[in-house]
Scaffold this motif. Structure first.
Motif, mmCIF file in Angstrom:
data_model
loop_
_atom_site.group_PDB
_atom_site.id
_atom_site.type_symbol
_atom_site.label_atom_id
_atom_site.label_comp_id
_atom_site.label_asym_id
_atom_site.label_seq_id
_atom_site.Cartn_x
_atom_site.Cartn_y
_atom_site.Cartn_z
ATOM 1 N N GLN A 319 22.682 -61.734 -10.271
ATOM 2 C CA GLN A 319 22.411 -63.089 -10.750
ATOM 3 C C GLN A 319 22.150 -64.031 -9.562
ATOM 4 O OE1 GLN A 319 25.234 -61.275 -12.233
ATOM 5 N NE2 GLN A 319 23.523 -60.546 -13.466
ATOM 6 N N THR A 320 21.251 -63.647 -8.690
ATOM 7 C CA THR A 320 20.891 -64.509 -7.569
ATOM 8 C C THR A 320 19.934 -65.601 -8.045
ATOM 9 O OG1 THR A 320 19.007 -63.116 -6.997
ATOM 10 C CG2 THR A 320 21.105 -62.593 -5.939
ATOM 11 N N ASP A 321 19.795 -66.648 -7.229
ATOM 12 C CA ASP A 321 18.832 -67.703 -7.555
ATOM 13 C C ASP A 321 17.424 -67.122 -7.719
ATOM 14 O OD1 ASP A 321 20.832 -69.545 -7.396
ATOM 15 O OD2 ASP A 321 20.263 -70.355 -5.447
ATOM 16 N N ARG A 322 17.096 -66.197 -6.844
ATOM 17 C CA ARG A 322 15.758 -65.616 -6.888
ATOM 18 C C ARG A 322 15.555 -64.803 -8.170
ATOM 19 N NH1 ARG A 322 12.685 -61.161 -5.186
ATOM 20 N NH2 ARG A 322 10.794 -61.689 -4.037
ATOM 21 N N ALA A 323 16.585 -64.069 -8.579
ATOM 22 C CA ALA A 323 16.474 -63.277 -9.804
ATOM 23 C C ALA A 323 16.312 -64.181 -11.021
ATOM 24 C CB ALA A 323 17.695 -62.376 -9.957
ATOM 25 N N VAL A 324 17.054 -65.289 -11.043
ATOM 26 C CA VAL A 324 16.926 -66.240 -12.156
ATOM 27 C C VAL A 324 15.534 -66.864 -12.150
ATOM 28 C CG1 VAL A 324 17.789 -68.390 -13.146
ATOM 29 C CG2 VAL A 324 19.399 -66.717 -12.217
ATOM 30 N N ALA A 325 15.078 -67.297 -10.975
ATOM 31 C CA ALA A 325 13.759 -67.925 -10.883
ATOM 32 C C ALA A 325 12.657 -66.971 -11.329
ATOM 33 C CB ALA A 325 13.511 -68.401 -9.454
#
Length: 358
Positions: A319-325
């Motif tokens: 659930q990293t920022d990049r994965a969410v984005a």
């Protein structure tokens, strides 16, 4: 003499204590050690090194197969955890770390690997206290670079950069691999998180000075060259990388550029090869390549539905920022606006909808 390329405050990087080994010779030495060790315990680490720097995914396959056969000691469990982490089986990797610790593996090694997995899965905030304690106990390259990665994941870029610079100063080796990795990590941080492409380009170039065959550094440098309009240099670089490694990201960007510059047939062939290569990698290690493949399908791969499936797989594992984005972008590209809003709302940080790197 090595100088910091665009540090936050113009930090000076002290020269290495030794002249680092030429990149080609270092790779030849690595290959010699791999050949010598055959299937001996510990070869997994060497294979992972080759995969990380040279885009050799056959080495990744081999490391994964070997590691899954050996888990009878704490050290073997740690090696399997590293291999499982490399293919993004993070929950299994954490279970191995716990088992390794119970089996008597070194507590510092277990803690460091556990913290790195926490960072990789979007829990850098939990990892920071562990990593800060590690720096306090054993200040050096490994502890400082690990903490720098956690700070970078939290957006604390200036602090991360200072730690990366300090980690470089701690190095006491002739191997070019750790130097190349730190310059690459700094370049990625500034180019993708800090929005400073010029600084990122200088750092990628420094990584390649140490290790000319570093595939991902070459691709990222080519992206910087494209951003400032130097398409001929980028295309020459990508052509070499695609030939030497069959790396799908290199093929994809090269294909895009050939389509843009008046060679559409060649470009389409390269994009087709990139698609085939991504699918081959996904068939073996779906979680490890889901994010990069999703980006491809959102862009030149032109299959937003495939991107959405892959982005969801990626987000389920971390659930990293990049994965969410990435998931937000894929949801919007497929008209799933309600899902996109839900993803943004559920994200603990406002950067969840930040622009993605190419």
């Amino acid at each position: 003499m090595l100088m910091a390329c665009g540090g936050t405050g113009g930090e000076r990087v002290l020269p290495p204590r030794y002249l680092t080994t030429a990149g080609a010779l270092a790779v030849a030495n690595l290959d010699g050690r791999i050949a010598q060790q055959a299937e001996a315990a510990g070869i997994e680490e060497l294979l992972l090194l080759r995969a990380r720097f040279l885009g050799d995914y056959n080495a990744l396959d081999r490391a994964s197969v070997l590691a899954e056969r050996r888990f009878d000691t704490g050290l073997a469990l740690l090696r399997r955890a590293r291999t499982r982490s490399a293919v993004h089986h993070f929950a299994d990797a954490l279970a191995d770390v716990d088992a390794a610790e119970r089996a008597g593996a070194d507590a510092e090694e277990c803690g460091a690997l556990r913290a790195s997995i926490l960072v990789a899965t979007g829990h850098a905030g939990e990892a920071v206290p562990l990593l800060e304690a590690g720096v306090a106990r054993h200040p050096g390259f490994a502890s400082r670079s690990a903490l720098a990665g956690a700070y970078a994941a939290l957006g604390r870029l200036a602090e991360a950069d200072r730690l990366y610079v300090a980690a470089l100063a701690d190095l006491d080796t002739t191997s070019p691999f750790p130097y190349a990795w730190i310059y690459f990590a700094r370049g990625t941080m500034w180019a993708e998180q800090g929005g400073d492409t010029a600084r990122g380009e200088a750092l990628y170039a420094q990584a390649l000075t140490h290790l000319p065959g570093f595939v991902m550094a070459g691709i990222h440098l080519a992206e910087c060259e494209v951003a400032r309009g130097d398409l001929s240099s980028a295309m020459a670089r990508l052509d070499r990388l695609a030939t030497s490694s069959n790396e799908p990201e290199a093929l994809a960007l090269l294909g895009e550029l050939h389509v843009r510059t008046g060679e559409p047939e060649r470009g389409r062939r390269e994009l087709s090869r990139a698609r085939q290569r991504f699918e081959a990698l996904l068939s073996k290690h779906p979680l490890a390549f889901a994010d990069h493949a999703a980006l491809f399908y959102l862009g030149p791969g032109a299959d937003a539905e495939r991107a959405w499936v892959l982005a969801q797989q990626n987000l389920a594992g971390r659930q990293t920022d990049r994965a969410v984005a990435l998931a937000v972008e894929a949801a919007r590209a497929t008209g799933r606006h309600q899902e996109a809003r839900a993803l943004v709302s559920a994200s603990p940080r406002p950067t969840a909808g930040a622009p993605l790197p190419r």
